[in-house]
Design a protein around this motif. Structure first.
Motif, PDB file in Angstrom:
ATOM      1  N   PHE A  31      30.816 -30.997 -28.422  1.00 49.21           N
ATOM      2  CA  PHE A  31      29.110 -30.564 -29.771  1.00 49.21           C
ATOM      3  C   PHE A  31      28.909 -31.887 -29.968  1.00 49.21           C
ATOM      4  N   THR A  32      29.745 -32.919 -29.790  1.00 42.46           N
ATOM      5  CA  THR A  32      29.246 -34.340 -30.298  1.00 42.46           C
ATOM      6  C   THR A  32      29.211 -35.496 -29.947  1.00 42.46           C
ATOM      7  N   HIS A  33      28.078 -35.611 -28.019  1.00 44.78           N
ATOM      8  CA  HIS A  33      28.071 -36.349 -27.735  1.00 44.78           C
ATOM      9  C   HIS A  33      26.956 -37.032 -28.022  1.00 44.78           C
ATOM     10  N   ALA A  34      24.914 -36.127 -28.709  1.00 48.19           N
ATOM     11  CA  ALA A  34      24.189 -36.687 -28.886  1.00 48.19           C
ATOM     12  C   ALA A  34      24.053 -36.833 -31.323  1.00 48.19           C
ATOM     13  N   LEU A  35      25.537 -36.066 -31.410  1.00 51.08           N
ATOM     14  CA  LEU A  35      25.742 -36.125 -32.975  1.00 51.08           C
ATOM     15  C   LEU A  35      25.554 -37.788 -33.409  1.00 51.08           C
ATOM     16  N   PRO A  36      25.120 -38.128 -34.724  1.00 53.21           N
ATOM     17  CA  PRO A  36      25.680 -39.784 -35.219  1.00 53.21           C
ATOM     18  C   PRO A  36      26.901 -40.113 -35.260  1.00 53.21           C
ATOM     19  N   HIS A  37      27.312 -41.209 -35.037  1.00 51.54           N
ATOM     20  CA  HIS A  37      28.685 -41.586 -35.321  1.00 51.54           C
ATOM     21  C   HIS A  37      29.747 -40.763 -34.766  1.00 51.54           C
ATOM     22  N   ASN A  38      29.511 -40.923 -33.020  1.00 49.50           N
ATOM     23  CA  ASN A  38      29.720 -40.105 -31.916  1.00 49.50           C
ATOM     24  C   ASN A  38      30.704 -41.417 -31.913  1.00 49.50           C
TER      25      ASN A  38
ATOM     26  N   SER B  63      30.354 -42.343 -21.235  1.00 45.42           N
ATOM     27  CA  SER B  63      28.579 -41.809 -21.334  1.00 45.42           C
ATOM     28  C   SER B  63      28.535 -42.549 -22.364  1.00 45.42           C
ATOM     29  N   ILE B  64      29.261 -42.327 -23.820  1.00 44.14           N
ATOM     30  CA  ILE B  64      28.579 -42.625 -25.064  1.00 44.14           C
ATOM     31  C   ILE B  64      28.493 -44.145 -25.399  1.00 44.14           C
ATOM     32  N   GLY B  65      28.869 -44.909 -24.361  1.00 41.24           N
ATOM     33  CA  GLY B  65      28.935 -46.797 -24.364  1.00 41.24           C
ATOM     34  C   GLY B  65      30.096 -47.246 -24.701  1.00 41.24           C
ATOM     35  N   VAL B  66      31.208 -46.597 -25.100  1.00 38.36           N
ATOM     36  CA  VAL B  66      31.866 -47.579 -25.511  1.00 38.36           C
ATOM     37  C   VAL B  66      33.347 -48.437 -24.533  1.00 38.36           C
TER      38      VAL B  66
END
Length: 419
Positions: free
Chosen positions: A312-319, A257-260
């Motif tokens: 809470f981290t999905h949309a944070l910078p440096h996720n 989901s975060i593109g790793v």
């Protein structure tokens, strides 16, 4: 000092039980992080990818029901060989899958065969390891399982990087299953002459075959008989299983989901597996010295915190950095709880006839393991993966409360006497 017979048994078991278990576990560890990635590559949504990943655990739950009967019927070694070969069929289906639903079928077959293999290898240890060293052997077997989950993802990462194909990771498990079957076929059985075989189906059952037959016989009546403890402390056990299984699904799914990238995902999960593997002995020491609560509570609270922080981290910078940190912290929490379900089951079981209760206890834990990934898939489909992670975090604290209430009642700590 160990007797010569005991030493010989341990050497024999190291090859004929530990080596096949390690090969199988390495293969399984290689594919688990990439199942959501393979689903995504076939065009599945995030929720469908979660559902497909959950089927390996759903397959294990369904496999729990007939596996005891099967192992007692054909014997431990033939059951392990057959399970490895059925797993190869599921893996080949997964490799060749033209769409996500064929992949789902392959993953479900892998789960079914995993349940049979796991129960058969446990029965094998019961049959052929002397009682005076059986606890150490079974503890080592648990370590072998975690070793596979540590090594497998690194092999996946390397092979995916070399080939550029996510499906190549399935070939690691195919090789592991075939190698495990070969070891079981060609190495000498330490219990030769004791165990049933397909060529001597009327031979007496070994100790392990009798145990798993007792576990499987009347599973649902046994669940009803022990409904009191299974509803109370068993619900906590089911939530432990749920939190652990959810971790295996949500981490690779979150990475998608975060593109790793797929090889990076396998590498991260492999490093997390190394932490988990490094703590399995420490967990046993904690339980023996200070009691079951000192392992169960940090495990559940730590996993609950991990899921909540992740949500809470999905949309944070440096996720990605957050993802790596949470994955490592999850492994610490999970490692501290290594062996807690087996230990509580052994504490609660009737000492004169433990097998029926242990079968019901294992089924309860596996029910939680199968339900959690389906819950994650459902919430992800309806709302988001972040909410799914948050719900799992809340369930971790609910489970911790149940354990805090009922572990002291059903499994009070009895300090070891100094010698």
């Amino acid at each position: 000092m160990s007797s010569p017979a005991a030493s010989f048994s341990m050497r024999s078991v190291a090859l004929s039980a530990f080596l096949p278990a390690a090969l199988f576990a390495i293969g399984e560890g290689a594919i688990i992080p990439i199942i959501p990635v393979a689903s995504d590559n076939l065009g599945a949504s995030l929720a469908i990818s979660a559902f497909v990943a959950s089927l390996i655990l759903v397959g294990e739950l369904f496999g729990d029901i007939p596996s005891g009967w099967l192992v007692s019927r054909v014997g431990e070694r033939p059951a392990m060989i057959g399970a490895a070969l059925v797993s190869v069929v599921g893996l080949l289906v997964s490799v060749a899958a033209p769409n996500v639903w064929i992949l789902a079928l392959g993953v479900f077959l892998i789960g079914l065969s995993t349940a049979v293999f796991a129960l058969a290898r446990h029965a094998y240890m019961t049959s052929f390891v002397p009682p005076e060293i059986r606890a150490r052997a079974l503890s080592s077997l648990g370590g072998v399982f975690r070793f596979g989950y540590f090594v497998g993802p690194f092999l996946s990462a390397g092979l995916i990087h070399l080939t550029g194909s996510v499906q190549s990771a399935f070939w690691i498990h195919i090789a592991g299953c075939l190698a495990a079957a070969a070891v079981l076929i060609f190495l000498k059985d330490p219990g030769a002459g004791q165990s049933r075989s397909v060529t001597h189906p009327t031979a007496p059952r070994s100790a392990g075959e009798s145990e798993v037959a007792d576990e499987a016989h009347g599973l649902f009546p046994t669940l009803w008989k022990y409904r009191g403890v299974l509803v109370k402390l068993g619900s906590g056990a089911a939530l432990i299983g749920a939190m652990r299984a959810g971790r295996q699904v949500i981490l690779p799914l979150w990475a998608v989901s975060i593109g790793v990238g797929s090889s990076q995902t396998a590498l991260i999960i492999g490093i997390a597996g190394a932490i988990d593997f490094g703590l399995f002995y420490t967990s046993g020491q904690i339980m023996d010295r200070w009691g079951r609560m000192w392992s169960a509570m940090p495990c559940m609270v730590g996993l609950g915190i991990s899921y909540l922080v992740l949500s809470f981290t999905h949309a944070l910078p440096h996720n990605v950095t957050w993802f790596i940190g949470v994955a490592m912290f999850m492994s610490v929490a999970n490692g501290i709880g290594s062996g807690i379900l087996m230990t509580l089951g052994a504490d609660l079981a009737d000492k004169a006839n433990p097998a029926p209760f242990l079968g019901a206890w294992r089924f309860t834990g596996d029910f939680g393991s199968a339900a959690a990934p389906l819950l994650i898939a459902g919430i992800t489909a309806v709302v988001s993966i972040s909410l799914a992670s948050g719900v799992m975090g809340v369930l971790g604290f609910v489970g911790a409360g149940i354990l805090l209430r009922y572990v002291p009642r059903y499994s009070p700590h009895q300090p070891h006497l100094k010698r």
